[in-house]
Enzyme design. Sequence first.
Site, PDB file in Angstrom:
ATOM      1  N   ARG A  21       7.664  15.393   2.045  1.00  0.00           N
ATOM      2  CA  ARG A  21       7.221  14.004   2.311  1.00  0.00           C
ATOM      3  C   ARG A  21       8.673  13.124   2.146  1.00  0.00           C
ATOM      4  O   ARG A  21       8.524  11.955   2.468  1.00  0.00           O
ATOM      5  CB  ARG A  21       6.644  13.426   0.740  1.00  0.00           C
ATOM      6  CG  ARG A  21       5.222  13.662   0.921  1.00  0.00           C
ATOM      7  CD  ARG A  21       4.708  13.065  -0.317  1.00  0.00           C
ATOM      8  NE  ARG A  21       3.343  12.579  -0.254  1.00  0.00           N
ATOM      9  CZ  ARG A  21       2.305  13.260  -0.840  1.00  0.00           C
ATOM     10  NH1 ARG A  21       2.222  14.284  -0.742  1.00  0.00           N
ATOM     11  NH2 ARG A  21       1.217  12.373  -0.729  1.00  0.00           N
ATOM     12  N   ARG A  53     -13.471   8.273  -2.359  1.00  0.00           N
ATOM     13  CA  ARG A  53     -13.113   9.426  -2.869  1.00  0.00           C
ATOM     14  C   ARG A  53     -13.059   9.333  -4.339  1.00  0.00           C
ATOM     15  O   ARG A  53     -13.448  10.433  -5.240  1.00  0.00           O
ATOM     16  CB  ARG A  53     -11.975  10.086  -2.474  1.00  0.00           C
ATOM     17  CG  ARG A  53     -11.431  11.301  -2.766  1.00  0.00           C
ATOM     18  CD  ARG A  53     -10.240  11.908  -2.255  1.00  0.00           C
ATOM     19  NE  ARG A  53      -9.087  11.273  -2.630  1.00  0.00           N
ATOM     20  CZ  ARG A  53      -7.864  11.255  -2.110  1.00  0.00           C
ATOM     21  NH1 ARG A  53      -7.690  12.199  -1.149  1.00  0.00           N
ATOM     22  NH2 ARG A  53      -6.617  10.688  -2.457  1.00  0.00           N
ATOM     23  N   ARG A 103       0.660   3.820  -2.162  1.00  0.00           N
ATOM     24  CA  ARG A 103       0.942   5.070  -1.621  1.00  0.00           C
ATOM     25  C   ARG A 103       1.102   5.131   0.020  1.00  0.00           C
ATOM     26  O   ARG A 103       1.780   5.855   0.509  1.00  0.00           O
ATOM     27  CB  ARG A 103      -0.217   6.124  -2.223  1.00  0.00           C
ATOM     28  CG  ARG A 103      -0.025   6.656  -3.382  1.00  0.00           C
ATOM     29  CD  ARG A 103      -1.284   7.070  -4.065  1.00  0.00           C
ATOM     30  NE  ARG A 103      -2.065   8.165  -3.671  1.00  0.00           N
ATOM     31  CZ  ARG A 103      -3.129   8.290  -3.816  1.00  0.00           C
ATOM     32  NH1 ARG A 103      -4.030   7.674  -4.392  1.00  0.00           N
ATOM     33  NH2 ARG A 103      -3.606   9.482  -3.120  1.00  0.00           N
TER      34      ARG A 103
END
Length: 195
Positions: free
Chosen positions: A90, A129, A146
Amino acid sequence: MRLLIMGPPGAGKGTQAGAIADHYGIVTISTGQLFRDNIQLGTPLGKRIESLIAAGNLVPDELTNEMVFQRLSSPDVRKRGGFLLDGYPRTLDQVEALDGALIRSRRRLKAVIALVADPNQLIARMLKRAEIEGRADDNEESIRHRIEVYHAQTAPLLDVYHDRGLLVEVDAEGTVDEVRERITGSLDAKLGQPA
Ligand code: AMP
């Protein structure tokens, strides 16, 4: 088959990772899931990273790299001969660390799957979710953070893998089966195997 799957938060990486790994008979290594397991089990690592993850920040590279390398060198991954890394690397430093680990173990990546999603859909998908999975980091503030972290730190990796000729971009819109078929079709075309 040694693959990575990348994409912004909420694009469905985790779900697709499982489906793709089953399709090719390889092991999924999901850093987010490994971190969540550590938090749930209350391990020293879990205690250290719990608040970082809840706030939507990245776990420091050293901790992440070490955890991934342990999994990569574990007997079950070695025996299966293939893996799909979900959510790793990442950062550019993680790319470099992974490059080193793969060279040391004489392994090479075959392809990097990049899920492409409409940014406007991501937040709605993740809030949905949150109702189903109850993840600590699926609240609106953390989700927005995020997505910012993804653009600042992770999106530049797409260029790196594109330049290496490894990137396979796939539209993440649609049902799980539709997206999985798109991914396996693109991979088989790229790697020269029957669909
Ligand atoms: P994910 O399940 O991939 O969305 O990851 C959930 C969270 O785990 C991320 O928001 C980060 O806090 C942490 N995480 C997962 N993978 C990494 C990584 N490669 N480097 C740093 N932090 C990570």
